[in-house]
Scaffold this motif. Structure first.
Motif, short mmCIF file in Angstrom:
data_model
loop_
_atom_site.label_atom_id
_atom_site.label_comp_id
_atom_site.label_asym_id
_atom_site.label_seq_id
_atom_site.Cartn_x
_atom_site.Cartn_y
_atom_site.Cartn_z
N SER A 175 0.84 -1.20 0.00
CA SER A 175 0.00 0.00 0.00
C SER A 175 0.88 1.26 0.00
O SER A 175 2.03 1.23 0.46
CB SER A 175 -0.91 0.01 1.23
N ASN A 232 -5.98 -8.33 1.02
CA ASN A 232 -6.59 -7.45 2.02
C ASN A 232 -5.58 -6.96 3.05
O ASN A 232 -5.62 -5.80 3.48
CB ASN A 232 -7.75 -8.17 2.71
N SER A 233 -4.64 -7.84 3.41
CA SER A 233 -3.61 -7.44 4.37
C SER A 233 -2.71 -6.37 3.78
O SER A 233 -2.31 -5.41 4.46
CB SER A 233 -2.78 -8.66 4.79
N LEU A 235 -3.60 -4.23 1.44
CA LEU A 235 -4.39 -3.00 1.37
C LEU A 235 -4.42 -2.28 2.71
O LEU A 235 -4.49 -1.04 2.76
CB LEU A 235 -5.82 -3.34 0.92
N CYS A 236 -4.36 -3.05 3.78
CA CYS A 236 -4.38 -2.46 5.13
C CYS A 236 -3.01 -1.95 5.56
O CYS A 236 -2.86 -1.43 6.67
CB CYS A 236 -4.89 -3.48 6.15
N GLY A 237 -1.98 -2.12 4.72
CA GLY A 237 -0.65 -1.63 5.05
C GLY A 237 0.14 -2.55 5.95
O GLY A 237 1.11 -2.12 6.57
N ALA A 238 -0.24 -3.85 5.99
CA ALA A 238 0.43 -4.77 6.91
C ALA A 238 1.76 -5.27 6.41
O ALA A 238 2.55 -5.83 7.19
CB ALA A 238 -0.49 -5.97 7.19
N ARG A 256 -4.55 2.13 -4.91
CA ARG A 256 -4.64 1.63 -3.54
C ARG A 256 -3.52 0.66 -3.22
O ARG A 256 -3.22 0.39 -2.06
CB ARG A 256 -6.00 0.96 -3.32
#
Length: 305
Positions: A175, A232-233, A235-238, A256
């Protein structure tokens, strides 16, 4: 060399020959085809004359194929199969697909691939009743009463037919927020950064166009069990994820997610459509497989290029 009239006669002569071979008798072949025994014998004699070889050694009790006869028997059987397939295809054009259509695929195929394609088919054939079962487990077709299974990676010898529908590349993404925190990513520093790793990426190595190899491993790994979880991880910046460009095409286009080390890529994985049909797929499944093949090629080509 055959002239045109001989070529016209040849297919039916071969079909008569096929019937004689399968039934082992001129008399039985004549009964099955609605001919007289002498007519069947004449077809075979004409066939031998036009080919210039003896096909059968005849005796009062049995028929024995010569070597040339054995070869022609194979071709005659193939001709019969081709004609049957042609007939099935013609009938399928007039048949309206209807009823239950049960498909399983990994979760990552849901939003951008399988669901839109099935929606298209339902719009074309309103009498379809689709059942979509998304699971990252490989579900058995017979056990779960499925028509088609989309599966990724090496396939077990299950007895099912496996149609190759494409290849999933694997690219590194993260991200903008993650990259803002950690700065530009260098290949040598990848192992010290948080990575998002799936079970099939254990001991995974990246390669570059220059032939360099880079381990996709870190002591700061977040382990997830699905490709969708990895996306999804990320996208969350993990962390940095190694995923197929097909699954992140929209996120890349919208900004994104961003590519990381774009000159490096993970090993590609083949995608298959599994089915249990012995011959040709029903029309609706054939359309689904063809459209999935085209969409995989199109989306992946656009997002990587």
């Amino acid at each position: 060399m055959f002239i045109k009239n001989e070529l016209k006669r040849l297919p039916y002569q071969m079909l008569v020959f096929d019937e004689v071979v399968k039934l082992g008798s001129f008399t039985k072949a004549a009964e099955a085809l609605g001919h007289t025994k002498s007519a069947v014998s004449q077809y075979i004699t004409q066939l031998e004359a036009e080919l210039g070889v003896r096909l059968l050694n005849r005796s009062t009790r049995q028929l024995n194929l010569t070597f040339a006869g054995q070869q022609l028997a194979k071709r005659s059987a193939q001709l019969l199969e081709l004609l049957g397939l042609t007939l099935e295809e013609s009938r399928a054009l007039n048949a309206v697909p209807r009823g239950r259509l049960a498909i399983t695929a990994p979760h990552a195929f849901e939003a951008g691939l399988i669901t839109p394609l099935v929606a298209e088919l339902v719009a074309e054939y309103p009498q379809l009743a689709p059942e979509l079962l998304f699971s990252d487990e490989r579900l058995d077709l017979l056990e779960h009463k499925l028509d088609l299974a989309i599966s990724v990676g090496p396939q077990k010898d299950s007895g099912y037919q496996a149609i190759p529908v494409g290849t999933l590349d694997n690219i590194l993404v993260a991200s903008p927020a993650f990259l803002a925190r950690h700065g530009p990513v260098a290949a040598a520093a990848l192992g010290s950064l948080p990575l998002i790793v799936t079970p099939w990426q254990q001991d995974c190595h990246l390669s570059s166009a220059r032939g360099e190899s880079l381990s996709f491993s870190s002591s700061r790994s977040l382990r997830v069990n699905t490709s969708l979880g990895a996306v999804n991880s990320a996208l969350c910046g993990a962390g940095i994820a190694l995923v197929s460009s097909v699954f992140v095409a929209a996120a890349l286009a919208e900004g994104r997610l961003q590519r990381v080390l774009p000159d490096h890529a993970g090993p590609s994985r083949r995608v298959y459509a599994l089915h249990g049909y012995r011959q040709q797929l029903p029309l609706v499944l054939r359309l689904l497989v063809e459209r999935l093949t085209a969409r995989l090629a199109r989306v992946q080509g656009v997002s990587v290029g």
